[in-house]
Design a protein around this motif. Structure first.
Motif, PDB file in Angstrom:
ATOM      1  N   LEU A 193      23.256  64.822  47.284  1.00 58.19           N
ATOM      2  CA  LEU A 193      23.466  63.486  47.823  1.00 58.19           C
ATOM      3  C   LEU A 193      24.508  62.722  47.009  1.00 58.19           C
ATOM      4  CD1 LEU A 193      19.770  62.515  48.541  1.00 58.19           C
ATOM      5  CD2 LEU A 193      21.570  62.696  50.259  1.00 58.19           C
ATOM      6  N   PRO A 194      25.319  61.902  47.661  1.00 59.74           N
ATOM      7  CA  PRO A 194      26.298  61.085  46.931  1.00 59.74           C
ATOM      8  C   PRO A 194      25.598  60.128  45.962  1.00 59.74           C
ATOM      9  CG  PRO A 194      26.764  61.090  49.291  1.00 59.74           C
ATOM     10  CD  PRO A 194      25.422  61.718  49.118  1.00 59.74           C
ATOM     11  N   THR A 195      26.055  60.098  44.750  1.00 56.64           N
ATOM     12  CA  THR A 195      25.491  59.172  43.762  1.00 56.64           C
ATOM     13  C   THR A 195      26.538  58.223  43.186  1.00 56.64           C
ATOM     14  OG1 THR A 195      25.794  60.843  42.039  1.00 56.64           O
ATOM     15  CG2 THR A 195      23.627  60.741  43.098  1.00 56.64           C
ATOM     16  N   GLU A 196      27.815  58.630  43.215  1.00 58.84           N
ATOM     17  CA  GLU A 196      28.870  57.777  42.690  1.00 58.84           C
ATOM     18  C   GLU A 196      29.397  56.854  43.797  1.00 58.84           C
ATOM     19  OE1 GLU A 196      31.343  60.162  39.499  1.00 58.84           O
ATOM     20  OE2 GLU A 196      31.067  61.381  41.297  1.00 58.84           O
ATOM     21  N   TRP A 197      29.968  55.730  43.372  1.00 57.94           N
ATOM     22  CA  TRP A 197      30.519  54.765  44.319  1.00 57.94           C
ATOM     23  C   TRP A 197      32.012  54.660  44.110  1.00 57.94           C
ATOM     24  CZ3 TRP A 197      26.863  49.893  44.564  1.00 57.94           C
ATOM     25  CH2 TRP A 197      25.564  50.313  44.834  1.00 57.94           C
ATOM     26  N   PRO A 198      32.799  54.731  45.179  1.00 61.02           N
ATOM     27  CA  PRO A 198      34.248  54.572  45.007  1.00 61.02           C
ATOM     28  C   PRO A 198      34.658  53.135  44.688  1.00 61.02           C
ATOM     29  CG  PRO A 198      33.703  54.785  47.328  1.00 61.02           C
ATOM     30  CD  PRO A 198      32.437  55.030  46.568  1.00 61.02           C
ATOM     31  N   TYR A 199      33.762  52.180  44.987  1.00 56.49           N
ATOM     32  CA  TYR A 199      34.023  50.768  44.686  1.00 56.49           C
ATOM     33  C   TYR A 199      32.902  50.258  43.791  1.00 56.49           C
ATOM     34  CZ  TYR A 199      36.826  51.474  48.900  1.00 56.49           C
ATOM     35  OH  TYR A 199      37.695  51.971  49.833  1.00 56.49           O
ATOM     36  N   PRO A 200      33.061  50.335  42.479  1.00 59.63           N
ATOM     37  CA  PRO A 200      31.988  49.912  41.572  1.00 59.63           C
ATOM     38  C   PRO A 200      31.705  48.413  41.709  1.00 59.63           C
ATOM     39  CG  PRO A 200      33.654  51.213  40.421  1.00 59.63           C
ATOM     40  CD  PRO A 200      34.219  50.872  41.756  1.00 59.63           C
ATOM     41  N   PRO A 201      30.448  48.028  41.933  1.00 60.87           N
ATOM     42  CA  PRO A 201      30.128  46.607  42.071  1.00 60.87           C
ATOM     43  C   PRO A 201      29.964  45.932  40.708  1.00 60.87           C
ATOM     44  CG  PRO A 201      28.155  47.908  42.380  1.00 60.87           C
ATOM     45  CD  PRO A 201      29.279  48.895  42.179  1.00 60.87           C
ATOM     46  N   VAL A 202      30.124  44.639  40.719  1.00 64.64           N
ATOM     47  CA  VAL A 202      29.851  43.816  39.539  1.00 64.64           C
ATOM     48  C   VAL A 202      28.512  43.112  39.794  1.00 64.64           C
ATOM     49  CG1 VAL A 202      30.629  41.893  38.108  1.00 64.64           C
ATOM     50  CG2 VAL A 202      32.305  43.466  39.115  1.00 64.64           C
ATOM     51  N   LEU A 203      27.467  43.527  39.090  1.00 66.70           N
ATOM     52  CA  LEU A 203      26.122  43.037  39.374  1.00 66.70           C
ATOM     53  C   LEU A 203      25.562  42.130  38.282  1.00 66.70           C
ATOM     54  CD1 LEU A 203      24.534  46.290  40.855  1.00 66.70           C
ATOM     55  CD2 LEU A 203      25.672  44.423  42.050  1.00 66.70           C
ATOM     56  N   ASP A 204      26.331  41.913  37.216  1.00 66.62           N
ATOM     57  CA  ASP A 204      25.822  41.095  36.122  1.00 66.62           C
ATOM     58  C   ASP A 204      26.524  39.751  36.023  1.00 66.62           C
ATOM     59  OD1 ASP A 204      28.252  42.051  35.365  1.00 66.62           O
ATOM     60  OD2 ASP A 204      27.618  42.875  33.430  1.00 66.62           O
ATOM     61  N   ASP A 205      27.257  39.364  37.070  1.00 68.55           N
ATOM     62  CA  ASP A 205      27.954  38.085  37.067  1.00 68.55           C
ATOM     63  C   ASP A 205      26.955  36.970  37.392  1.00 68.55           C
ATOM     64  OD1 ASP A 205      29.511  35.822  37.654  1.00 68.55           O
ATOM     65  OD2 ASP A 205      31.189  37.049  38.326  1.00 68.55           O
ATOM     66  N   PRO A 206      26.882  35.921  36.582  1.00 70.44           N
ATOM     67  CA  PRO A 206      25.936  34.821  36.883  1.00 70.44           C
ATOM     68  C   PRO A 206      26.249  34.116  38.202  1.00 70.44           C
ATOM     69  CG  PRO A 206      27.426  34.230  35.067  1.00 70.44           C
ATOM     70  CD  PRO A 206      27.620  35.691  35.319  1.00 70.44           C
ATOM     71  N   GLY A 207      27.469  34.261  38.706  1.00 65.52           N
ATOM     72  CA  GLY A 207      27.823  33.645  39.985  1.00 65.52           C
ATOM     73  C   GLY A 207      27.540  34.525  41.185  1.00 65.52           C
ATOM     74  N   LEU A 208      26.826  35.637  40.985  1.00 73.01           N
ATOM     75  CA  LEU A 208      26.556  36.569  42.083  1.00 73.01           C
ATOM     76  C   LEU A 208      25.716  35.906  43.166  1.00 73.01           C
ATOM     77  CD1 LEU A 208      25.645  40.282  41.766  1.00 73.01           C
ATOM     78  CD2 LEU A 208      24.193  38.830  43.157  1.00 73.01           C
ATOM     79  N   ASP A 209      26.137  36.082  44.398  1.00 71.69           N
ATOM     80  CA  ASP A 209      25.422  35.567  45.565  1.00 71.69           C
ATOM     81  C   ASP A 209      25.183  36.738  46.499  1.00 71.69           C
ATOM     82  OD1 ASP A 209      24.490  34.413  47.865  1.00 71.69           O
ATOM     83  OD2 ASP A 209      26.202  33.093  48.192  1.00 71.69           O
ATOM     84  N   ALA A 210      23.924  37.179  46.584  1.00 73.49           N
ATOM     85  CA  ALA A 210      23.617  38.389  47.358  1.00 73.49           C
ATOM     86  C   ALA A 210      23.889  38.234  48.843  1.00 73.49           C
ATOM     87  CB  ALA A 210      22.152  38.782  47.143  1.00 73.49           C
ATOM     88  N   SER A 211      24.025  36.985  49.325  1.00 73.76           N
ATOM     89  CA  SER A 211      24.236  36.792  50.767  1.00 73.76           C
ATOM     90  C   SER A 211      25.689  36.528  51.126  1.00 73.76           C
ATOM     91  CB  SER A 211      23.378  35.627  51.260  1.00 73.76           C
ATOM     92  OG  SER A 211      23.822  34.412  50.695  1.00 73.76           O
ATOM     93  N   ALA A 212      26.578  36.486  50.136  1.00 77.30           N
ATOM     94  CA  ALA A 212      27.978  36.161  50.424  1.00 77.30           C
ATOM     95  C   ALA A 212      28.644  37.285  51.210  1.00 77.30           C
ATOM     96  CB  ALA A 212      28.734  35.926  49.116  1.00 77.30           C
ATOM     97  N   GLU A 213      29.606  36.925  52.038  1.00 81.01           N
ATOM     98  CA  GLU A 213      30.367  37.924  52.772  1.00 81.01           C
ATOM     99  C   GLU A 213      31.765  37.376  53.030  1.00 81.01           C
ATOM    100  OE1 GLU A 213      29.185  38.777  56.727  1.00 81.01           O
ATOM    101  OE2 GLU A 213      28.953  36.688  57.288  1.00 81.01           O
ATOM    102  N   GLY A 214      32.684  38.275  53.227  1.00 79.88           N
ATOM    103  CA  GLY A 214      34.050  37.861  53.522  1.00 79.88           C
ATOM    104  C   GLY A 214      34.874  39.042  53.975  1.00 79.88           C
ATOM    105  N   ASP A 215      35.968  38.762  54.672  1.00 74.32           N
ATOM    106  CA  ASP A 215      36.893  39.791  55.142  1.00 74.32           C
ATOM    107  C   ASP A 215      38.235  39.598  54.466  1.00 74.32           C
ATOM    108  OD1 ASP A 215      35.060  40.914  56.866  1.00 74.32           O
ATOM    109  OD2 ASP A 215      35.685  39.692  58.572  1.00 74.32           O
ATOM    110  N   LEU A 216      38.885  40.712  54.175  1.00 70.54           N
ATOM    111  CA  LEU A 216      40.241  40.671  53.658  1.00 70.54           C
ATOM    112  C   LEU A 216      41.064  41.658  54.463  1.00 70.54           C
ATOM    113  CD1 LEU A 216      41.165  40.403  49.921  1.00 70.54           C
ATOM    114  CD2 LEU A 216      42.620  41.655  51.491  1.00 70.54           C
ATOM    115  N   ALA A 217      42.251  41.253  54.909  1.00 70.44           N
ATOM    116  CA  ALA A 217      43.078  42.098  55.773  1.00 70.44           C
ATOM    117  C   ALA A 217      44.473  42.238  55.197  1.00 70.44           C
ATOM    118  CB  ALA A 217      43.150  41.512  57.180  1.00 70.44           C
ATOM    119  N   VAL A 218      45.081  43.393  55.452  1.00 70.76           N
ATOM    120  CA  VAL A 218      46.497  43.590  55.146  1.00 70.76           C
ATOM    121  C   VAL A 218      47.155  44.140  56.406  1.00 70.76           C
ATOM    122  CG1 VAL A 218      46.068  44.038  52.693  1.00 70.76           C
ATOM    123  CG2 VAL A 218      46.210  45.950  54.291  1.00 70.76           C
ATOM    124  N   PRO A 219      48.433  43.837  56.623  1.00 67.32           N
ATOM    125  CA  PRO A 219      49.095  44.277  57.861  1.00 67.32           C
ATOM    126  C   PRO A 219      49.430  45.762  57.845  1.00 67.32           C
ATOM    127  CG  PRO A 219      50.632  43.084  56.469  1.00 67.32           C
ATOM    128  CD  PRO A 219      49.296  42.969  55.803  1.00 67.32           C
TER     129      PRO A 219
END
Length: 438
Positions: A193-219
């Motif tokens: 089973l996959p255990t590594e993540w290609p996008y490591p999260p930052v989980l120890d930031d005091p400003g972390l908001d588990a419900s936040a979401e956003g989109d980012l686009a490039v052309p």
């Protein structure tokens, strides 16, 4: 899907906001009472719209009620100044998209009618994803328009459904030989089973908001988009396979991994008899595309490998439970064990036009108590960057939790993806390991 909802909110799985949403416009006068009657007609037509839960435990039970109480959301904005009308419409529809539904009472969906003028209306529908796939929202809006126009004497009535909901569900069942074959395929494909993540999260930031979401686009440059279609035709494949291959190549080039599993979804309606496309229901199925490609492989050969991977995965489509049991022998003991464990990265499929309907909201509310480390990691995986490609609209988009995944990381990944896509359609003989990425 239930395994996912229950994992995040075991005391009330309906609290996890996971809705599908679609919108259309009607350019003719609409009577509110007739609109309500048409909504009720569509409700009676489709069994999935009358689903309620009698048990919301880890192994739930549902019934199809004879009828459910439907209440439309109605807003008349004709008297609102033009300068505020767009804002109010957007706010109203955002509220509808984020509705929480009571699984035990239903209905698990809601229709909306927004009047902008005498002959100008916005019609929207929101459904809990547990009863509806993305295709179903379009079916609902189409049937609602037909039912309304028929009541207004401006068109024929809805024709009878060619396939019942229960018959459609039965058509997806597998026999024992198919189950054994597919069990073995997914066991080989997904273990370890996959255990590594290609996008490591930052989980120890005091400003972390588990419900936040956003989109980012490039052309995506117009010439690259045109070459994608031409390349797909020459190589006798689909644009989706090509776009997927570019993502697979990018992930391998950035991480150095030779084995990558990309999760995606199919409509699941391919196996249904005639009439399946006319039903409302949750028929979509996740699929997991596991490929092993060496960094010395050429880009064109990587496309061939990904195409073969897609073919084999689609040929062995199975339910999540069947795949999970094959990939994880301890599945039953570890439940709830959502599908998040089965892939490295996610790519949304079949999104190659400028999005106008079928918009999906996957935002989750923050947990009632601070999550433990295991749940927080699940939360992060659920809101990790997921790729959507709007080829016609000329953009590559990633949605994620920006407090867990820095926007700079997401932008860099998107730029790398577009660079790989351009390289693939202009110089497909170069090797993956030789790519120069942003």
């Amino acid at each position: 899907m239930w395994e996912l909802l229950y994992a995040f909110s075991p005391t009330d799985p309906g609290r996890t906001i996971y809705n599908v949403f679609a919108i259309t416009t009607w350019d003719f006068p609409v009577d509110r009472d007739q609109f309500q009657a048409a909504v009720d007609e569509v409700m009676r037509r489709h069994d999935a719209l009358r689903i309620v839960f009698t048990d919301t435990s880890l192994d739930p039970r549902i019934v199809v009620a004879p009828e459910v109480d439907t209440t439309i959301t109605f807003a008349d904005l004709t008297g609102v100044p033009e300068s505020r009308r767009a804002f109010m419409q957007s706010s109203l529809l955002a509220y509808e998209r984020a509705r929480v539904y009571d699984l035990r009472t239903g209905p698990l969906w809601r229709a909306s009618l927004v009047r902008l003028g005498e002959s100008q209306h916005v019609v929207a529908v929101t459904m809990n994803h547990v009863i509806s796939d993305g295709r179903s929202t379009d079916v609902f809006l189409r049937d609602l328009r037909t039912a309304y126009l028929a009541r207004a004497g401006q068109g024929p009535p809805l024709p009878p459904l060619r396939l019942s909901y229960s018959a459609a569900q039965a058509a997806l069942a597998l026999d024992e030989a198919q189950l054994r074959q597919r069990h073995e395929y997914w066991r080989r494909s997904l273990t370890p089973l996959p255990t590594e993540w290609p996008y490591p999260p930052v989980l120890d930031d005091p400003g972390l908001d588990a419900s936040a979401e956003g989109d980012l686009a490039v052309p995506i440059p117009a010439d690259v988009a045109a070459k994608v279609r031409a390349f797909a035709r020459r190589h006798r494949t689909t644009p989706f396979v090509l776009l997927l291959a570019a993502y697979r190549i990018m992930l391998g080039a950035r991480t150095g991994w030779t084995r990558v599993v990309i999760g995606s979804a199919s409509t699941g309606r391919e196996a249904l008899p005639a009439g399946g496309d006319d039903l409302i229901g949750q028929f979509s199925q996740n699929t997991y595309l596991s490929s092993t490609i060496d960094l010395t492989t050429s880009l064109s050969d990587a496309v061939v490998a990904v195409r073969s991977c897609v073919y084999e995965a689609m040929r062995n489509q199975a339910s999540f439970w069947e795949i999970a049991r094959a990939a994880n022998p301890d599945f039953e003991a570890m439940r709830p064990w959502p599908f998040l464990h089965l892939y490295h990265a996610w790519m949304h499929g079949a999104a190659f036009a400028v999005p106008q309907s079928g918009q999906r909201l996957t935002r989750m509310p923050p947990p009632p108590v601070p999550p433990d480390e295991a749940l927080l990691r699940l939360w992060a995986k659920r809101l990790a960057p997921g790729l959507t490609v709007h080829l016609e609209g000329g953009s590559a988009v990633m949605g994620c939790n920006p407090t867990m995944y820095p926007p700079s990381l997401v932008r860099e990944a998107l730029q790398a993806y577009v660079a790989v896509l351009a390289a693939l359609v202009t110089d497909p003989d170069q090797r993956i390991g030789d790519l120069k990425l942003p």
